[in-house]
Design a protein around this motif. Structure first.
Motif, PDB file in Angstrom:
ATOM      1  N   ARG A 101       0.837  -1.204   0.000  1.00  0.00           N
ATOM      2  CA  ARG A 101       0.000   0.000   0.000  1.00  0.00           C
ATOM      3  C   ARG A 101       0.874   1.258   0.000  1.00  0.00           C
ATOM      4  N   GLY A 102       1.941   1.253   0.808  1.00  0.00           N
ATOM      5  CA  GLY A 102       2.838   2.399   0.841  1.00  0.00           C
ATOM      6  C   GLY A 102       3.483   2.655  -0.509  1.00  0.00           C
ATOM      7  N   PHE A 103       3.885   1.580  -1.182  1.00  0.00           N
ATOM      8  CA  PHE A 103       4.491   1.718  -2.498  1.00  0.00           C
ATOM      9  C   PHE A 103       3.477   2.267  -3.500  1.00  0.00           C
ATOM     10  N   ALA A 104       2.228   1.783  -3.430  1.00  0.00           N
ATOM     11  CA  ALA A 104       1.185   2.276  -4.330  1.00  0.00           C
ATOM     12  C   ALA A 104       0.941   3.766  -4.116  1.00  0.00           C
ATOM     13  N   ILE A 105       0.904   4.201  -2.861  1.00  0.00           N
ATOM     14  CA  ILE A 105       0.699   5.619  -2.561  1.00  0.00           C
ATOM     15  C   ILE A 105       1.867   6.450  -3.094  1.00  0.00           C
ATOM     16  N   ALA A 106       3.090   6.027  -2.774  1.00  0.00           N
ATOM     17  CA  ALA A 106       4.278   6.793  -3.174  1.00  0.00           C
ATOM     18  C   ALA A 106       4.392   6.885  -4.692  1.00  0.00           C
ATOM     19  N   LEU A 107       4.170   5.759  -5.388  1.00  0.00           N
ATOM     20  CA  LEU A 107       4.306   5.767  -6.843  1.00  0.00           C
ATOM     21  C   LEU A 107       3.220   6.614  -7.495  1.00  0.00           C
ATOM     22  N   THR A 108       1.994   6.516  -6.990  1.00  0.00           N
ATOM     23  CA  THR A 108       0.902   7.305  -7.564  1.00  0.00           C
ATOM     24  C   THR A 108       1.145   8.797  -7.382  1.00  0.00           C
ATOM     25  N   LEU A 109       1.567   9.199  -6.190  1.00  0.00           N
ATOM     26  CA  LEU A 109       1.852  10.615  -5.943  1.00  0.00           C
ATOM     27  C   LEU A 109       3.006  11.108  -6.813  1.00  0.00           C
ATOM     28  N   PHE A 110       4.044  10.270  -6.942  1.00  0.00           N
ATOM     29  CA  PHE A 110       5.183  10.657  -7.776  1.00  0.00           C
ATOM     30  C   PHE A 110       4.762  10.805  -9.235  1.00  0.00           C
ATOM     31  N   MET A 111       3.989   9.828  -9.760  1.00  0.00           N
ATOM     32  CA  MET A 111       3.563   9.887 -11.149  1.00  0.00           C
ATOM     33  C   MET A 111       2.633  11.071 -11.394  1.00  0.00           C
TER      34      MET A 111
END
Length: 222
Positions: free
Chosen positions: A87-97
């Motif tokens: 979940r943390g990776f999904a949040i970080a990647l989505t915000l970065f993208m």
């Protein structure tokens, strides 16, 4: 898994709002916009403004991929064991993208300069922080076929997997730190040296992680 669904719905709503914001600014864009930057942060490629729509759709596309990957993985039950990391990776990647998708508009409207290394610092720094974040939590990732350091020997043996993830985490942290440093030093190094050093460190990390996993498999490393 119910918590995952709620999170992905929320992130999906964020992607939709991000896309709508792009569509609002789209008519005001010039027909030709900057679409590519060198490692020194300078614009070195131009193209039609519809490229903005591709970048605007990328966060949603990446989020959809992250949502469906666990459902396609034969070891899908493993994702529940490291759900907070996923979940943390999904949040970080989505915000970065989502943030990355605004580079063209910011440059086209003059918010970001066409010269200087600000873009390089922002992109390299963002990817570097993402790598460091993932590297710190990689030892907690359980066996699966899509996420983590997936060597043949790690997929075949849980002990090898755990040791490979620990070493892979170290490699990710090193790569992330190098990315941040290269983003800062790229104007001094020049694009050729920056690309060369980045490729050397990345390839070295990948090769060492695979070699380490093989050595654990052969019981050379106890």
């Amino acid at each position: 898994m119910r918590g995952n669904k709620r999170l992905f719905l929320l992130l999906g709503a964020l992607c939709a709002v991000n896309l709508l914001a792009h569509l609002c600014f789209y008519p005001a864009l010039p027909e030709t916009v900057p679409i590519h930057w060198g490692f020194d942060g300078r614009v070195n490629g131009w193209g039609p403004k519809w490229n903005v729509l591709i970048l605007a759709a990328l966060p949603a596309a990446m989020l959809a991929l992250l949502y469906f990957l666990p459902h396609m993985d034969p070891k899908r039950e493993s994702y529940q064991k490291f759900a907070p990391i996923w979940r943390g990776f999904a949040i970080a990647l989505t915000l970065f993208m989502a943030a990355f998708s605004w580079l063209i508009e910011l440059a086209a409207f003059g918010v970001l300069p066409e010269s200087g290394n600000l873009v390089g610092v922002l992109v390299s720094g963002g990817v570097g922080v993402l790598f460091i974040f993932l590297g710190n939590y990689m030892p907690r990732i359980k066996q699966n076929y899509f996420f983590g350091c997936r060597t043949p020997w790690a997929l075949a043996d849980e002990h090898n997997w755990n040791r490979t993830q620990r070493m892979g985490g170290i490699s990710f942290v090193i790569s992330g730190a190098v990315l941040i440093l290269l983003g800062l030093l790229s104007p001094l190094l020049g694009e050729g040296w920056t690309v060369g050093l980045l490729l050397a460190v990345t390839l070295g990390d990948v090769l060492w992680t695979y070699l380490y996993s093989f050595l654990v498999f052969k019981k050379i490393l106890k």
